[in-house]
Design a protein around this motif. Structure first.
Motif, mmCIF file in Angstrom:
data_model
loop_
_atom_site.group_PDB
_atom_site.id
_atom_site.type_symbol
_atom_site.label_atom_id
_atom_site.label_comp_id
_atom_site.label_asym_id
_atom_site.label_seq_id
_atom_site.Cartn_x
_atom_site.Cartn_y
_atom_site.Cartn_z
ATOM 1 N N ALA A 221 0.816 -1.214 0.000
ATOM 2 C CA ALA A 221 0.000 0.000 0.000
ATOM 3 C C ALA A 221 0.851 1.265 0.000
ATOM 4 C CB ALA A 221 -0.933 -0.004 1.201
ATOM 5 N N GLU A 222 2.150 1.133 0.304
ATOM 6 C CA GLU A 222 3.031 2.299 0.327
ATOM 7 C C GLU A 222 3.410 2.717 -1.095
ATOM 8 O OE1 GLU A 222 6.286 2.149 3.116
ATOM 9 O OE2 GLU A 222 5.291 0.564 4.265
ATOM 10 N N ALA A 223 3.663 3.998 -1.257
ATOM 11 C CA ALA A 223 4.011 4.531 -2.579
ATOM 12 C C ALA A 223 5.378 4.022 -3.018
ATOM 13 C CB ALA A 223 4.005 6.061 -2.538
ATOM 14 N N LEU A 224 5.456 3.590 -4.258
ATOM 15 C CA LEU A 224 6.705 3.059 -4.810
ATOM 16 C C LEU A 224 6.983 3.748 -6.145
ATOM 17 C CD1 LEU A 224 8.832 0.655 -4.415
ATOM 18 C CD2 LEU A 224 7.465 -0.521 -6.145
ATOM 19 N N PRO A 225 8.170 4.326 -6.322
ATOM 20 C CA PRO A 225 8.486 4.946 -7.614
ATOM 21 C C PRO A 225 8.433 3.921 -8.746
ATOM 22 C CG PRO A 225 10.121 5.511 -5.948
ATOM 23 C CD PRO A 225 9.272 4.433 -5.367
ATOM 24 N N ARG A 226 7.960 4.351 -9.885
ATOM 25 C CA ARG A 226 7.822 3.432 -11.006
ATOM 26 C C ARG A 226 9.158 2.822 -11.415
ATOM 27 N NH1 ARG A 226 3.271 3.077 -14.594
ATOM 28 N NH2 ARG A 226 3.731 1.592 -16.262
ATOM 29 N N ALA A 227 10.239 3.567 -11.241
ATOM 30 C CA ALA A 227 11.553 3.044 -11.619
ATOM 31 C C ALA A 227 11.903 1.778 -10.857
ATOM 32 C CB ALA A 227 12.628 4.106 -11.383
ATOM 33 N N ALA A 228 11.396 1.656 -9.630
ATOM 34 C CA ALA A 228 11.716 0.495 -8.801
ATOM 35 C C ALA A 228 10.805 -0.693 -9.059
ATOM 36 C CB ALA A 228 11.632 0.879 -7.323
ATOM 37 N N LEU A 229 9.757 -0.496 -9.838
ATOM 38 C CA LEU A 229 8.722 -1.525 -9.983
ATOM 39 C C LEU A 229 9.256 -2.889 -10.412
ATOM 40 C CD1 LEU A 229 5.666 -2.218 -9.939
ATOM 41 C CD2 LEU A 229 5.604 -1.498 -12.336
ATOM 42 N N PRO A 230 10.065 -2.985 -11.484
ATOM 43 C CA PRO A 230 10.505 -4.325 -11.895
ATOM 44 C C PRO A 230 11.294 -5.073 -10.815
ATOM 45 C CG PRO A 230 10.879 -2.731 -13.640
ATOM 46 C CD PRO A 230 10.535 -1.950 -12.411
ATOM 47 N N ALA A 231 11.924 -4.339 -9.906
ATOM 48 C CA ALA A 231 12.708 -4.979 -8.843
ATOM 49 C C ALA A 231 11.828 -5.728 -7.856
ATOM 50 C CB ALA A 231 13.538 -3.927 -8.110
ATOM 51 N N VAL A 232 10.578 -5.304 -7.701
ATOM 52 C CA VAL A 232 9.707 -5.885 -6.678
ATOM 53 C C VAL A 232 8.430 -6.490 -7.247
ATOM 54 C CG1 VAL A 232 10.587 -4.342 -4.893
ATOM 55 C CG2 VAL A 232 8.567 -3.682 -6.196
ATOM 56 N N LEU A 233 8.267 -6.456 -8.559
ATOM 57 C CA LEU A 233 7.026 -6.942 -9.160
ATOM 58 C C LEU A 233 6.686 -8.390 -8.800
ATOM 59 C CD1 LEU A 233 4.794 -5.744 -10.851
ATOM 60 C CD2 LEU A 233 6.089 -6.337 -12.918
ATOM 61 N N PRO A 234 7.667 -9.285 -8.547
ATOM 62 C CA PRO A 234 7.309 -10.644 -8.137
ATOM 63 C C PRO A 234 6.508 -10.727 -6.837
ATOM 64 C CG PRO A 234 9.549 -10.615 -8.958
ATOM 65 C CD PRO A 234 9.118 -9.177 -8.849
ATOM 66 N N VAL A 235 6.400 -9.627 -6.067
ATOM 67 C CA VAL A 235 5.569 -9.709 -4.863
ATOM 68 C C VAL A 235 4.105 -9.902 -5.218
ATOM 69 C CG1 VAL A 235 7.142 -8.355 -3.434
ATOM 70 C CG2 VAL A 235 5.255 -7.199 -4.601
ATOM 71 N N VAL A 236 3.734 -9.599 -6.456
ATOM 72 C CA VAL A 236 2.371 -9.921 -6.906
ATOM 73 C C VAL A 236 2.136 -11.418 -6.774
ATOM 74 C CG1 VAL A 236 0.796 -9.887 -8.872
ATOM 75 C CG2 VAL A 236 2.337 -7.946 -8.475
ATOM 76 N N LEU A 237 3.111 -12.198 -7.179
ATOM 77 C CA LEU A 237 3.013 -13.653 -7.090
ATOM 78 C C LEU A 237 3.193 -14.124 -5.649
ATOM 79 C CD1 LEU A 237 5.113 -14.489 -10.260
ATOM 80 C CD2 LEU A 237 2.633 -14.292 -10.060
ATOM 81 N N ALA A 238 4.077 -13.450 -4.908
ATOM 82 C CA ALA A 238 4.271 -13.811 -3.499
ATOM 83 C C ALA A 238 2.977 -13.637 -2.721
ATOM 84 C CB ALA A 238 5.377 -12.951 -2.889
ATOM 85 N N SER A 239 2.247 -12.563 -3.004
ATOM 86 C CA SER A 239 0.976 -12.330 -2.328
ATOM 87 C C SER A 239 -0.005 -13.462 -2.602
ATOM 88 C CB SER A 239 0.391 -10.996 -2.791
ATOM 89 O OG SER A 239 -0.877 -10.767 -2.204
ATOM 90 N N ARG A 240 -0.078 -13.890 -3.838
ATOM 91 C CA ARG A 240 -0.983 -14.990 -4.202
ATOM 92 C C ARG A 240 -0.539 -16.300 -3.548
ATOM 93 N NH1 ARG A 240 -3.990 -13.623 -9.031
ATOM 94 N NH2 ARG A 240 -3.950 -15.756 -9.815
ATOM 95 N N ASP A 241 0.777 -16.519 -3.503
ATOM 96 C CA ASP A 241 1.296 -17.749 -2.895
ATOM 97 C C ASP A 241 1.036 -17.779 -1.390
ATOM 98 O OD1 ASP A 241 2.157 -18.515 -5.375
ATOM 99 O OD2 ASP A 241 4.283 -18.108 -4.998
ATOM 100 N N LEU A 242 1.269 -16.655 -0.720
ATOM 101 C CA LEU A 242 1.036 -16.606 0.723
ATOM 102 C C LEU A 242 -0.434 -16.848 1.040
ATOM 103 C CD1 LEU A 242 3.338 -13.590 1.658
ATOM 104 C CD2 LEU A 242 3.706 -15.983 2.284
ATOM 105 N N ALA A 243 -1.325 -16.290 0.235
ATOM 106 C CA ALA A 243 -2.756 -16.522 0.445
ATOM 107 C C ALA A 243 -3.100 -17.994 0.265
ATOM 108 C CB ALA A 243 -3.575 -15.661 -0.519
ATOM 109 N N ARG A 244 -2.505 -18.626 -0.726
ATOM 110 C CA ARG A 244 -2.757 -20.055 -0.957
ATOM 111 C C ARG A 244 -2.261 -20.896 0.220
ATOM 112 N NH1 ARG A 244 -0.429 -18.941 -6.832
ATOM 113 N NH2 ARG A 244 -2.335 -18.979 -8.079
ATOM 114 N N ILE A 245 -1.027 -20.625 0.647
ATOM 115 C CA ILE A 245 -0.459 -21.414 1.743
ATOM 116 C C ILE A 245 -1.258 -21.204 3.021
ATOM 117 C CG2 ILE A 245 1.602 -21.767 3.178
ATOM 118 C CD1 ILE A 245 3.237 -20.860 0.671
#
Length: 272
Positions: A221-245
């Motif tokens: 929910a915190e603001a993230l500069p667009r330049a940093a996005l590709p560095a952390v984009l896999p958290v989209v998948l991490a969020s889905r995985d954590l919900a599944r587990i």
């Protein structure tokens, strides 16, 4: 203009770390090869423990990569290796920082320790240095502002948490357990018990996943500069995985279309 064909290094990254590969596609074209080199390097570090049967053998593999990074930083010739060569080029060009890469090597030494990870605090430090350090290295490559780096590291560490929880059965098959011993003891378990019967760790896995999912939701929910996005984009998948587990559902392997589309849609929208 059509995209250029995928390089051998890009194909390596796609094969061995498809989650981060998909994220790297959102990096500026001029940065992608160095990003692929970083992903490939991280994969080789992960393999150090998986491919070795002893602590000494793991440490020798890690030292090989530490030396390769140091040699590139000193301007010495590249080692003959499909990953070491491109990595050397990325370091000598200034795209990747040797110090950040050396720190990633250091972070992996914990995995070689036969006694495992003793406490939740040590576990958190391992995640911040490992997956968190990987996200930091990527963010620096992408020239993200310094003010964003603490958030980047937290998001990377949470991606690492999802990876550890997802891999409990695979780690057990390799004769190891990365869950912290104090959390295991609170659950009436030992690392040896989890290695022998990974299903016994399911209640702990679910509890840690639920805790991690809540923390990740706040961080996203915190603001993230667009330049940093590709560095952390896999958290989209991490969020889905954590919900599944947390819900006791399996994590698909390989990933399905839904996971890949979720990451790509968030990338197109510029949000992790």
């Amino acid at each position: 203009m059509a995209e250029p064909p995928l390089s051998p290094l890009g194909a390596f990254a796609r094969q061995h770390d498809p989650d981060r590969y998909l994220a790297a596609i959102f990096a500026p074209p001029a940065k992608r090869e160095a990003f692929f080199a970083l992903i490939a390097f991280n994969h080789e570090l992960a393999r150090a423990r998986e491919a070795a049967s002893t602590q000494i053998a793991t440490l020798i593999r890690l030292q090989w990569w530490r030396d390769a990074v140091a040699e590139a930083a000193e301007g010495r010739p590249a080692r003959r290796h499909e990953v070491a060569g491109p990595l050397h080029a990325a370091i000598t060009s200034g795209a990747l920082e040797a110090a950040a890469l050396a720190a990633l090597v250091d972070a992996r030494e914990v995995e070689a320790e036969p006694e495992g990870i003793p406490t939740r605090e040590a576990f958190g430090a391992f995640l911040r240095a490992g997956a968190g350090g990987m996200a930091l290295a990527a963010a620096r490559l992408l020239e993200a502002p310094d003010a964003a780096l603490p958030l980047v590291q937290r998001l990377g560490a949470l991606q690492g948490l999802a990876g550890v929880l997802r891999s409990v059965p695979a780690h057990a098959a390799q004769g190891r357990c990365l869950l912290p011993h104090d959390a295991l003891a609170e659950a009436g378990l030992t690392a040896e018990a989890v290695i022998a019967e990974p299903a016994r760790a399911e209640p702990l896995r679910r509890a840690l996943a639920e805790e991690g999912a809540a923390t990740l939701a706040k961080a996203r929910a915190e603001a993230l500069p667009r330049a940093a996005l590709p560095a952390v984009l896999p958290v989209v998948l991490a969020s889905r995985d954590l919900a599944r587990i947390a819900a006791g559902r399996p994590v698909p392997h390989p990933r399905g279309l839904g996971d890949r589309l979720a990451l790509m849609l968030r990338g197109l929208r510029g949000r992790a």
